[in-house]
Design a protein around this motif. Structure first.
Motif, PDB file in Angstrom:
ATOM      1  N   GLU A   1       0.870  -1.307   0.046  1.00  0.00           N
ATOM      2  CA  GLU A   1      -0.197  -0.151   0.117  1.00  0.00           C
ATOM      3  C   GLU A   1       0.642   1.335   0.182  1.00  0.00           C
ATOM      4  O   GLU A   1       1.798   1.431   0.903  1.00  0.00           O
ATOM      5  N   ARG A   2       0.598   2.244  -0.942  1.00  0.00           N
ATOM      6  CA  ARG A   2       1.150   3.483  -1.042  1.00  0.00           C
ATOM      7  C   ARG A   2       0.985   4.231   0.358  1.00  0.00           C
ATOM      8  O   ARG A   2      -0.083   3.995   1.255  1.00  0.00           O
ATOM      9  N   ASN A   3       1.891   4.876   0.854  1.00  0.00           N
ATOM     10  CA  ASN A   3       1.973   5.550   2.369  1.00  0.00           C
ATOM     11  C   ASN A   3       2.214   4.722   3.338  1.00  0.00           C
ATOM     12  O   ASN A   3       2.048   5.185   4.452  1.00  0.00           O
ATOM     13  N   GLY A   4       2.253   3.227   3.031  1.00  0.00           N
ATOM     14  CA  GLY A   4       2.326   2.398   4.136  1.00  0.00           C
ATOM     15  C   GLY A   4       4.123   2.312   4.623  1.00  0.00           C
ATOM     16  O   GLY A   4       4.975   2.639   3.710  1.00  0.00           O
ATOM     17  N   ILE A   5       4.318   1.846   5.656  1.00  0.00           N
ATOM     18  CA  ILE A   5       5.579   1.804   6.325  1.00  0.00           C
ATOM     19  C   ILE A   5       5.574   0.362   6.838  1.00  0.00           C
ATOM     20  O   ILE A   5       4.729   0.040   7.758  1.00  0.00           O
ATOM     21  N   TRP A   6       6.456  -0.456   6.518  1.00  0.00           N
ATOM     22  CA  TRP A   6       6.817  -1.665   7.166  1.00  0.00           C
ATOM     23  C   TRP A   6       8.294  -1.780   7.742  1.00  0.00           C
ATOM     24  O   TRP A   6       9.266  -1.158   6.964  1.00  0.00           O
ATOM     25  N   ARG A   7       8.369  -2.272   8.725  1.00  0.00           N
ATOM     26  CA  ARG A   7       9.692  -2.449   9.479  1.00  0.00           C
ATOM     27  C   ARG A   7      10.255  -3.974   9.294  1.00  0.00           C
ATOM     28  O   ARG A   7       9.486  -5.017   9.369  1.00  0.00           O
ATOM     29  N   GLY A   8      11.478  -3.874   8.873  1.00  0.00           N
ATOM     30  CA  GLY A   8      12.220  -5.292   8.566  1.00  0.00           C
ATOM     31  C   GLY A   8      12.409  -5.585   7.093  1.00  0.00           C
ATOM     32  O   GLY A   8      12.315  -4.577   6.365  1.00  0.00           O
TER      33      GLY A   8
ATOM     34  N   LYS B   1       5.393   6.441  -2.414  1.00  0.00           N
ATOM     35  CA  LYS B   1       5.498   4.867  -2.408  1.00  0.00           C
ATOM     36  C   LYS B   1       5.742   4.397  -1.141  1.00  0.00           C
ATOM     37  O   LYS B   1       6.151   4.978  -0.090  1.00  0.00           O
ATOM     38  N   PRO B   2       5.366   2.928  -1.042  1.00  0.00           N
ATOM     39  CA  PRO B   2       5.639   2.385   0.258  1.00  0.00           C
ATOM     40  C   PRO B   2       7.312   2.406   0.862  1.00  0.00           C
ATOM     41  O   PRO B   2       8.178   2.363  -0.030  1.00  0.00           O
ATOM     42  N   LEU B   3       7.186   2.512   2.033  1.00  0.00           N
ATOM     43  CA  LEU B   3       8.456   2.625   2.846  1.00  0.00           C
ATOM     44  C   LEU B   3       8.894   1.150   3.513  1.00  0.00           C
ATOM     45  O   LEU B   3       7.947   0.633   4.317  1.00  0.00           O
ATOM     46  N   ILE B   4      10.074   0.367   3.231  1.00  0.00           N
ATOM     47  CA  ILE B   4      10.538  -0.723   3.867  1.00  0.00           C
ATOM     48  C   ILE B   4      11.662  -0.276   4.658  1.00  0.00           C
ATOM     49  O   ILE B   4      12.543   0.027   4.015  1.00  0.00           O
ATOM     50  N   LEU B   5      11.598  -0.067   5.832  1.00  0.00           N
ATOM     51  CA  LEU B   5      12.582   0.270   6.689  1.00  0.00           C
ATOM     52  C   LEU B   5      13.500  -1.116   7.320  1.00  0.00           C
ATOM     53  O   LEU B   5      12.926  -1.590   8.394  1.00  0.00           O
ATOM     54  N   GLY B   6      14.367  -1.734   6.684  1.00  0.00           N
ATOM     55  CA  GLY B   6      15.143  -2.830   7.261  1.00  0.00           C
ATOM     56  C   GLY B   6      15.953  -2.422   8.301  1.00  0.00           C
ATOM     57  O   GLY B   6      16.403  -1.649   8.621  1.00  0.00           O
TER      58      GLY B   6
END
Length: 70
Positions: free
Chosen positions: A35-42, A65-70
């Protein structure tokens, strides 16, 4: 939002975590939408389909754009 007990096949049945995505079997031709504006951790473990072909990663909705914060 989302819930990892959902089936992940529509926005109203979205998964919540990157763990659920990473631990699900995908097949050639599958499309993974974040999802756009989504933020995921990992970390997102990208991979190819298990048979000939590929898996598509894309986004849906409006916004950044979705953010993936690894």
């Amino acid at each position: 939002s989302g819930d990892d007990s959902n089936d992940g096949t529509s926005p109203s049945m979205a998964w919540k975590t990157m763990d659920k995505l990473n631990n699900t079997q995908f097949y050639a031709g599958d499309i993974i939408r974040l999802e756009r504006n989504g933020i995921w951790r990992g970390r997102l473990k990208t991979r190819s389909g298990t048979k000939a072909g590929h898996i598509t990663y894309t986004s849906y909705g409006r916004g950044d754009k979705p953010l993936i914060l690894g």
